[in-house]
Design an enzyme around this catalytic site. Structure first.
Site, PDB file in Angstrom:
ATOM      1  N   ARG A 161      25.559 -67.531 -81.678  1.00 53.42           N
ATOM      2  CA  ARG A 161      25.968 -68.462 -83.264  1.00 53.42           C
ATOM      3  C   ARG A 161      25.515 -67.985 -84.646  1.00 53.42           C
ATOM      4  O   ARG A 161      24.286 -67.333 -84.722  1.00 53.42           O
ATOM      5  CB  ARG A 161      25.385 -69.588 -82.877  1.00 53.42           C
ATOM      6  CG  ARG A 161      26.087 -70.809 -84.198  1.00 53.42           C
ATOM      7  CD  ARG A 161      25.027 -71.908 -83.640  1.00 53.42           C
ATOM      8  NE  ARG A 161      23.558 -72.063 -84.124  1.00 53.42           N
ATOM      9  CZ  ARG A 161      23.224 -72.447 -85.126  1.00 53.42           C
ATOM     10  NH1 ARG A 161      24.304 -72.722 -85.876  1.00 53.42           N
ATOM     11  NH2 ARG A 161      21.475 -72.610 -84.836  1.00 53.42           N
ATOM     12  N   GLU A 218      37.495 -69.194 -84.094  1.00 56.45           N
ATOM     13  CA  GLU A 218      36.033 -69.079 -84.510  1.00 56.45           C
ATOM     14  C   GLU A 218      35.998 -70.621 -84.285  1.00 56.45           C
ATOM     15  O   GLU A 218      34.926 -71.552 -84.635  1.00 56.45           O
ATOM     16  CB  GLU A 218      35.822 -69.243 -86.340  1.00 56.45           C
ATOM     17  CG  GLU A 218      34.116 -68.889 -86.491  1.00 56.45           C
ATOM     18  CD  GLU A 218      33.929 -68.511 -87.441  1.00 56.45           C
ATOM     19  OE1 GLU A 218      34.337 -69.428 -88.609  1.00 56.45           O
ATOM     20  OE2 GLU A 218      32.427 -68.213 -87.897  1.00 56.45           O
ATOM     21  N   HIS A 238      37.378 -65.357 -91.257  1.00 49.54           N
ATOM     22  CA  HIS A 238      37.848 -66.739 -92.848  1.00 49.54           C
ATOM     23  C   HIS A 238      39.129 -65.601 -93.240  1.00 49.54           C
ATOM     24  O   HIS A 238      38.471 -66.330 -94.383  1.00 49.54           O
ATOM     25  CB  HIS A 238      36.237 -66.762 -93.327  1.00 49.54           C
ATOM     26  CG  HIS A 238      35.605 -66.321 -92.483  1.00 49.54           C
ATOM     27  ND1 HIS A 238      34.173 -65.966 -92.702  1.00 49.54           N
ATOM     28  CD2 HIS A 238      34.890 -67.033 -90.922  1.00 49.54           C
ATOM     29  CE1 HIS A 238      33.177 -66.082 -91.743  1.00 49.54           C
ATOM     30  NE2 HIS A 238      33.707 -67.151 -91.237  1.00 49.54           N
ATOM     31  N   HIS A 244      37.258 -63.911 -83.027  1.00 47.54           N
ATOM     32  CA  HIS A 244      36.598 -64.396 -83.470  1.00 47.54           C
ATOM     33  C   HIS A 244      35.540 -65.221 -82.714  1.00 47.54           C
ATOM     34  O   HIS A 244      36.764 -66.836 -83.684  1.00 47.54           O
ATOM     35  CB  HIS A 244      36.556 -64.910 -85.148  1.00 47.54           C
ATOM     36  CG  HIS A 244      35.509 -64.947 -85.973  1.00 47.54           C
ATOM     37  ND1 HIS A 244      35.307 -65.070 -87.167  1.00 47.54           N
ATOM     38  CD2 HIS A 244      34.236 -66.147 -85.830  1.00 47.54           C
ATOM     39  CE1 HIS A 244      34.485 -65.850 -88.357  1.00 47.54           C
ATOM     40  NE2 HIS A 244      33.691 -65.727 -87.302  1.00 47.54           N
TER      41      HIS A 244
HETATM   42 ZN   LIG Z   1      32.043 -66.624 -87.769  1.00 43.04          ZN
END
Ligand SMILES: [Zn+2]
Length: 340
Positions: free
Chosen positions: A69, A282, A221, A6
């Site tokens: 992005r 990330e 996440h 990620h």
């Molecule tokens: Zn992301």
């Protein structure tokens, strides 16, 4: 090998996002967009060498699965035509990064979604990104309206054209919203985590995994609120007579490790089977600071996995094996790109 599944191109040359601003202004004025800006290979090299590549080296990771992005996707801006032109520009730039740094980056596509526009319009871009660019996955935005949730839930047949393509190409989708245009939902503090949680719940209560048994989704996440509330989802599945939650979702849904403290990672690894966890950071993303409690970057997630009480074999699954399994085209692409 340590694969970070990620990463986004948050450091792209300025003129790229600059053109996006001009494109949207032109759309509002009812005019055609200006021509796309020139971006040189050297500008791309510099943005990566001083950005993601530097961080990879500092943290000891090898390969980032890399996409445009996320907050910049802006599916709520413009219309289907502006989304198509923007997705095309963003994906082309990712392809250029992966061509310049084939050992370190493999591409994932953003889709030209727009609120209340059938996702069928994403198919040509998926075809192009897989066949011409060698991308290994897609980011699917469950809420192209940017915080107003105007499209049907992910279990609806509305999304099936995209799911059929995912199965055909053996590519997973990461469920990933973009920027929020609803001031009640902060983009990275609320909207992202809500999107993850809502996406999981929509899929869990649907027939998607019966209709597409081999389909795979990554909830980023750390799965939003899902692992923390696993008991709630087990109970909801039971009350709705869906069966055991683990039987319902764990063949098709995977969670990444973009969780920015050790207790969160410990919980993730305790609740979710090791086979369903993919390493991710990330990095150079939502949270860029240093945690004063540890002295390390919050998003240096490798440090947390290193500290988990798991066997070396289990950690190897999280760092590498699971990514190779979930991204069906990844191993062949790694081989192809490392031969360059
Ligand atoms: Zn992301």
């Amino acid at each position: 090998m340590i694969i970070d599944c990620h990463g986004h191109y948050t450091t792209s040359p300025r003129q790229h996002e600059g053109w996006r601003g001009e494109q949207i202004e032109a759309h509002k004025a009812g005019k055609p967009p200006p021509p796309r800006p020139r971006i040189t290979d050297d500008e791309i090299r510099e943005s990566i060498a001083n950005g993601q590549l530097k961080v990879q080296r500092e943290r000891g990771t090898d390969l980032t699965i890399f996409s445009p992005r996320a907050a910049g996707m802006g599916h709520h801006l413009g219309d289907a035509t502006t989304s198509e032109a923007w997705a095309s520009a963003c994906n082309e730039l990712i392809h250029r990064v992966c061509s310049l740094f084939p050992q370190n980056f493999i591409g994932v596509a953003m889709l030209p979604q727009s609120a209340r526009v059938s996702p069928k319009n994403c198919i040509p871009e998926i075809d192009r990104c897989v066949n011409e660019y060698g991308f290994v996955g897609i980011n699917l935005n469950p809420d192209p309206s940017g915080g107003h949730w105007q499209d049907p839930p992910l279990g609806d047949r509305y999304w099936y054209p995209v799911y059929a393509k995912m199965v055909e190409y053996d590519i997973p989708a990461m469920i990933h919203v973009s920027a929020s245009c609803n001031p009640t939902h902060h983009t990275t503090g609320a909207h992202y985590l809500n999107g993850d949680t809502a996406g999981f719940n929509q899929l869990m209560t649907s027939s998607v995994f019966k209709d597409f048994p081999s389909i795979r989704f990554i909830i980023p996440h750390g799965g939003g609120a899902v692992p923390y509330h696993w008991g709630r989802y087990r109970g909801l599945a039971q009350d709705a007579k869906l069966g055991l939650l683990s039987d319902v979702v764990l063949k098709n849904i995977f969670f990444d490790t973009c969780v920015y403290h050790l207790p969160g990672q410990e919980l993730l690894a305790k609740v979710i089977p090791v086979d369903n966890i993919l390493f991710a950071s990330e990095m150079i993303g939502a949270v860029r600071g240093i945690d004063p409690e540890t002295g390390h970057h919050y998003d240096d997630t490798k440090r947390y996995i290193d500290q988990l009480p798991l066997s070396a074999a289990d950690k190897a699954k999280i760092f590498e094996g699971n990514a190779r399994r979930v991204y069906g085209r990844l191993s062949a692409t790694i081989e192809k790109q490392s031969a360059r």
